[in-house]
Design a protein around this motif. Structure first.
Motif: not given
Length: 536
Positions: A381-400
């Protein structure tokens, strides 16, 4: 064959830039493809470097060869940002003086040499020196590349192109993760040397594409080479490369008048005193700072430590998860790019920052109740949260990340502003790479809660202070910050929507004739000589 971007002869007031390519792609689409291809390989090189160091930090062969302590491991990463900081102080001058293509060429060349030295390192001093050079080359390519894309891409595709530029960070990261996973079973130092050597491929491809790429039309106009600038604008914006196309000439007039108005660069005091320039610089600086402190710094470079803390200790499994993390980030960053194109940078940043805060809070709670003895459902579950964080970061911060500063900053402060942006990134990266691993070691789950809390502050600041810039040409963005444009030409969007003055074409013709003479100005000649009345 096109001409290669070698440094021109230096002379005060008599700079001789290299000639534009002799052979362009024949269609507008192919011109844009070549332009983007060079830049995505540049972005992939940076992503490869970040993921490479994250993967190497997992490999025992790398640790044993250099006899790494925690401090040396942090030094090997932080010193990369030291090299980047050095580039911030000189590459603006290179980019503005010699042109965007020259800046890209030498940034890529430095990275190639550095990657070879990195792979050939026989002691820690040699490895650190190569990391300084790699940091210098990577940041130099960011300073030049973001300005180049913003100034050259068609206005309606600029947001998409700049957002995609940073998305390809994860293409390089994915390749690096795969390379370290494939090499991890090699018993010798080649387990880390081989992935390190492959880093030079990205720069080599970038250099190979440069002869077929045009120079920035805005830089050409600033250098008094308006005829070449109009040709570039036509090849990038008109379907058949027609220099008589009305919209091409409209953009040419906007750029010409804006750069003419901005002829004298601002001094630092003037930038701080000018409300519009000051707001641009504050948004640029906060974009850099927030993107580095959102939590990605430790997830990228110290993914092994993060997974250890989550209860996953098998090194090969960690490398597999590193590969999956980068694949997830690549997919979500591309989805985020579509969102940015439709809804704008401010909205995407708010969604991304809010998601990062929630996932870090969840990771902190799960880590608190993890006993770290056996792998359990709580660990995954903690690993899933790590993946969730990476996905959230990549969704907005990376393109912007590179889209917002490159679009906001006007021509005379664009390269300087990107240098400031990169300097904030580098300084934050230097202390962050020493502070974050120690904080994770001593604070544990509390670090994630703290990181989530300051992400909430970032969310509030972006919502309150940032400005949406979607759907504007670079010259039209001035009105959002300064209260008015520098050009008397109508907005492109108004022309396309039929809301512009009915006589705008006639006024355009009159302006071109008045400025360049009856020969219809730059369209009548493509010999690259200085525009009449605008030469240095």
């Amino acid at each position: 064959m096109g001409s290669w971007p070698l440094l021109p002869r230096i002379g005060r007031g008599n700079i001789l830039p290299f000639q534009a390519p002799n052979r362009y792609p024949k269609t507008r689409f192919n011109n844009i493809v070549v332009l983007m291809a060079c830049k995505v390989f540049t972005a992939a090189c940076q992503g490869y470097d970040g993921s490479l160091m994250g993967g190497l930090n997992i490999l025992p062969q790398y640790h044993e060869y250099f006899h790494l302590t925690n401090s040396l491991r942090s030094l090997n990463i932080a010193i990369n940002y030291t090299g980047g900081s050095l580039a911030c102080f000189c590459w603006t001058w290179v980019t503005d003086t010699y042109g965007r293509r020259v800046g890209l060429f030498w940034a890529a060349a430095i990275t190639i040499v550095a990657a070879i030295l990195q792979a050939a390192s026989v002691h820690i001093a040699m490895f650190c020196f190569s990391r300084v050079l790699i940091g210098f080359g990577n940041v130099a390519s960011v300073i030049t590349g973001a300005a180049y894309l913003a100034e050259t891409l068609p206005w309606e595709q600029r947001a998409w192109g700049l957002a995609l530029f940073d998305d390809f960070f994860y293409v390089g990261a994915l390749v690096a993760a795969a390379a370290t996973l494939a090499a991890c079973r090699l018993p010798s130092a080649w387990a880390w040397r081989l992935p390190a050597l492959l880093q030079c491929v990205w720069g080599a491809v970038c250099i190979a594409l440069l002869p077929w790429m045009p120079e920035s039309p805005r830089w050409l106009i600033d250098q008094g080479r308006g005829r070449e600038a109009l040709v570039v604008l036509a090849r990038i914006n008109a379907p058949d490369g027609d220099v008589h196309d009305d919209l091409v000439r409209l953009q040419f007039r906007q750029i010409f008048q804006t750069i003419e108005y901005e002829r004298n660069p601002m001094k630092y005091r003037e930038m701080l005193a000018n409300r519009g320039a000051r707001k641009r610089l504050i948004i640029t600086a906060t974009c850099a700072l927030f993107s580095m402190l959102a939590g990605n710094l430790i997830v990228m470079y110290y993914i092994g430590d993060v997974l250890d803390h989550a209860g996953i200790h098998d090194q090969e499994l960690q490398l597999v998860m590193n590969l999956g993390l980068n694949a997830t980030s690549l997919v979500t960053s591309i989805v985020g790019t579509f969102y940015v194109d439709k809804r704008g940078v401010k909205s995407a940043t708010l969604v991304s920052t809010g998601g990062c805060a929630i996932s870090l809070f969840a990771l902190g709670v799960l880590s608190k109740f993890n006993d770290h003895t056996d792998t359990t459902s709580d660990d995954y579950a903690a690993v899933f949260c790590t993946f969730l964080f990476a996905a959230c970061y990549a969704f907005g911060w990376v393109p912007v990340l590179f889209l917002l500063p490159a679009e906001m900053l006007y021509f005379r402060i664009r390269a300087l502003g990107m240098s400031m942006f990169s300097l904030v990134v580098c300084v934050t990266g230097i202390w962050g790479n020493f502070a974050m691993p120690l904080a994770l070691q001593h604070l544990g789950w509390r670090l994630w809660i703290m990181n989530g809390a300051w992400n909430l502050f970032f969310f509030a600041f972006v919502w309150w202070y940032w400005i949406e810039i979607r759907g504007k040409t670079l010259e039209e963005i001035d009105a959002l910050f300064d209260g008015g444009k520098r050009s008397s030409a109508p907005d492109v969007a108004e022309v396309l929507a039929g809301r512009a003055d009915a006589n705008w074409k006639e006024k355009m013709s009159t302006w071109m004739s008045h400025r360049f003479g009856r020969s219809e100005g730059p369209a009548s000649s493509q010999d690259g000589r200085a525009v009449s009345g605008h030469s240095h």
